[in-house]
Design an enzyme around this catalytic site. Sequence first.
Site, mmCIF file in Angstrom:
data_model
loop_
_atom_site.group_PDB
_atom_site.id
_atom_site.type_symbol
_atom_site.label_atom_id
_atom_site.label_comp_id
_atom_site.label_asym_id
_atom_site.label_seq_id
_atom_site.Cartn_x
_atom_site.Cartn_y
_atom_site.Cartn_z
ATOM 1 N N ASP A 149 1.049 -1.238 0.115
ATOM 2 C CA ASP A 149 0.015 -0.004 0.092
ATOM 3 C C ASP A 149 0.781 1.424 0.105
ATOM 4 O O ASP A 149 1.347 1.848 1.061
ATOM 5 C CB ASP A 149 -0.759 0.261 1.243
ATOM 6 C CG ASP A 149 -1.871 -1.037 1.112
ATOM 7 O OD1 ASP A 149 -2.924 -0.728 0.670
ATOM 8 O OD2 ASP A 149 -1.489 -2.030 1.913
ATOM 9 N N HIS A 194 -12.335 -1.448 9.180
ATOM 10 C CA HIS A 194 -11.038 -2.228 9.962
ATOM 11 C C HIS A 194 -11.769 -2.690 11.128
ATOM 12 O O HIS A 194 -11.527 -3.821 11.805
ATOM 13 C CB HIS A 194 -9.810 -1.569 10.135
ATOM 14 C CG HIS A 194 -9.022 -1.225 8.967
ATOM 15 N ND1 HIS A 194 -9.066 0.042 8.391
ATOM 16 C CD2 HIS A 194 -7.936 -1.577 8.425
ATOM 17 C CE1 HIS A 194 -8.501 0.027 7.313
ATOM 18 N NE2 HIS A 194 -7.559 -0.977 7.165
ATOM 19 N N ASP A 202 -10.259 -6.314 -0.133
ATOM 20 C CA ASP A 202 -9.536 -5.615 0.871
ATOM 21 C C ASP A 202 -9.284 -6.813 1.915
ATOM 22 O O ASP A 202 -9.602 -7.957 1.682
ATOM 23 C CB ASP A 202 -10.195 -4.730 1.679
ATOM 24 C CG ASP A 202 -9.570 -3.313 1.993
ATOM 25 O OD1 ASP A 202 -8.187 -3.533 2.495
ATOM 26 O OD2 ASP A 202 -9.893 -2.392 2.348
#
Length: 613
Positions: free
Chosen positions: A147, A259, A332
């Site tokens: 990332d 998250h 993800d």
Amino acid sequence: MHDSSTASTGNTARPSRRTVLAATAGLTVGLTVPAGTAHADPPADDRRLSSLVSRMTLEEKVGQLFVMRVYGHSATDPDQADVDANLKEIGVRTAAELIAKYRVGGIIYFTWAHNTRDPRQIADLSNGIQRASLGQPRGLPVLIATDQEHGAVCRVGKPATLFPGAMAVGAGGSRSDARALGRISGAELRAMGINQDYSPDADVNVNPANPVIGVRSFGADPEAVAALVAAEVEGYQASRVAATAKHFPGHGDTAVDSHTGFPVITHSRELWERLDAVPFRAAIGAGIDSIMTAHLQFPALDDSGDPATLSHPILTGILRGELGYDGVVITDSLGMEGVRTKYGDDRVPVLALKAGVDQLLNPPSIDVAWHAVLKAVQDGELTEARLDESILRILRLKSRLGLLDRAPYVTRAGVDRTVGTAAHLAAADRIAERTTTLLVNDDGVLPLDSGRSPRILVAGADPASPSGTTGPPTGVLAAALTGLGFTATALPTGTAPSAAAVDQAVTAAQDADAVVVLTYNVTAGSSQRTLVQRLLATGRPVVAVAVRNPYDVAQLTGVRACLATYCWTDVELRAAARVVAGRVSPRGRLPVPVQRADDPAQVLYPIGHGLTY
């Protein structure tokens, strides 16, 4: 200088998202880019790739679908602490053992996993991973990803070139700058053996309370975001690094972090079409190699209650069918709470594949996930032909990146020639200078004159620095100002300064000619407000620098000079120092609207606001 795209985005815990939506309404009717341009026609070597797939065992096919974390700076000889972490979380000692056991098709690098100490070490790790994979029967090269968004999310630090983040680039509004960022960053990643970047963020951030996207987005105007996303994609992929647009179908309007929770997007289908979908259409038109899913509910697109990552209507029906995308779709991280709230870790990877995903990113337990997919095929829930579709897409990507046609190794000499060169660093500085945004400058407080105001106190927030920065933001900015002829002293007071810290800063301000105070996500009850008000009361000129969200300015009553940098990395702080000193004129324009703190229904500063001198 702004060219034809001025981007925008936001992230704070105060103003209403409804106001932001209203402020951006009517800005766009969608790009006229034909969907599916990038992958409408399969590559000419599909027959060769299909032959590769046909010779793979079922176990090898399952492994190709996974992109996994692994601890250590070396593929074969990590530090003992990393061996222990690998044994605890993965059941292997090293990256080489992970590849041998599960035949994973991808590896993701993290700073916290000790994968990214320095560019030469990263190159050596990449070579070790490729060597371990190619050494297996029917060995294939690995997609090595990270990332590297720049700004607040950056896994590879100095001496690599670090650029301003997406919202800063949105404030600069230049597609050529976005393209240059992608090209340079891509060339450096490629030199280190990283061939897939999970960037750019294609979310249109219209919710100021968004805790997870915010400054990672280019802005709140979908057309501007789309233009910059497409340009950055072109830049990365010109350097033969796969870009990844995220997070489909759009994560820009949520106050929940996926998250740790399970967000719900309440946009209508019509609003999704003219807001969230626009940058993804542009990315597809620009030839995007991969698209990452979002772990959130989007009832207007799928009313099942499933997260988008597990939604066949969203991934196969809309992304593949309506948008015509036939590139790689990656989840993800499967360790995030947003995808784990409804189903167990054994069901998530199976359901993701049934929904239309190709790559399964970072499951909590590779053993559980790998065996779940294997069992689903053996039991007939998934067909081997379905796996073959995804593996073919993954192999097409590896082929486009040149990984199948030549040894995928890199050299230390290549690292030295490419990473953090003077030309690259200078380009990052130039881009940063075009992003700093002057929001307030009453009575010409700025620029400060090193002749009249030689002593500067730099106080305020000191958030944890992104990877590779040189120290606390107050110290970085003070050093930059000192280099420009001032005598600057750093006094970090934190993001929640105590009464004692505030008193200390006020005392220090008595001996300064001017004060620069850094703010970070200021809210109505924040003691940062107290710090600023007390500093203003000293009578010294006070310059506020919002080092993350530009919304801070709405909370800073009475401030006569305020800059927004959109992040607190060295390159952005150095640019802010040059603006404070008058060495360059501020050129950034707000890519998001800022609402009044006392009346969030009213816009204090609209998209496009920015002063200069």
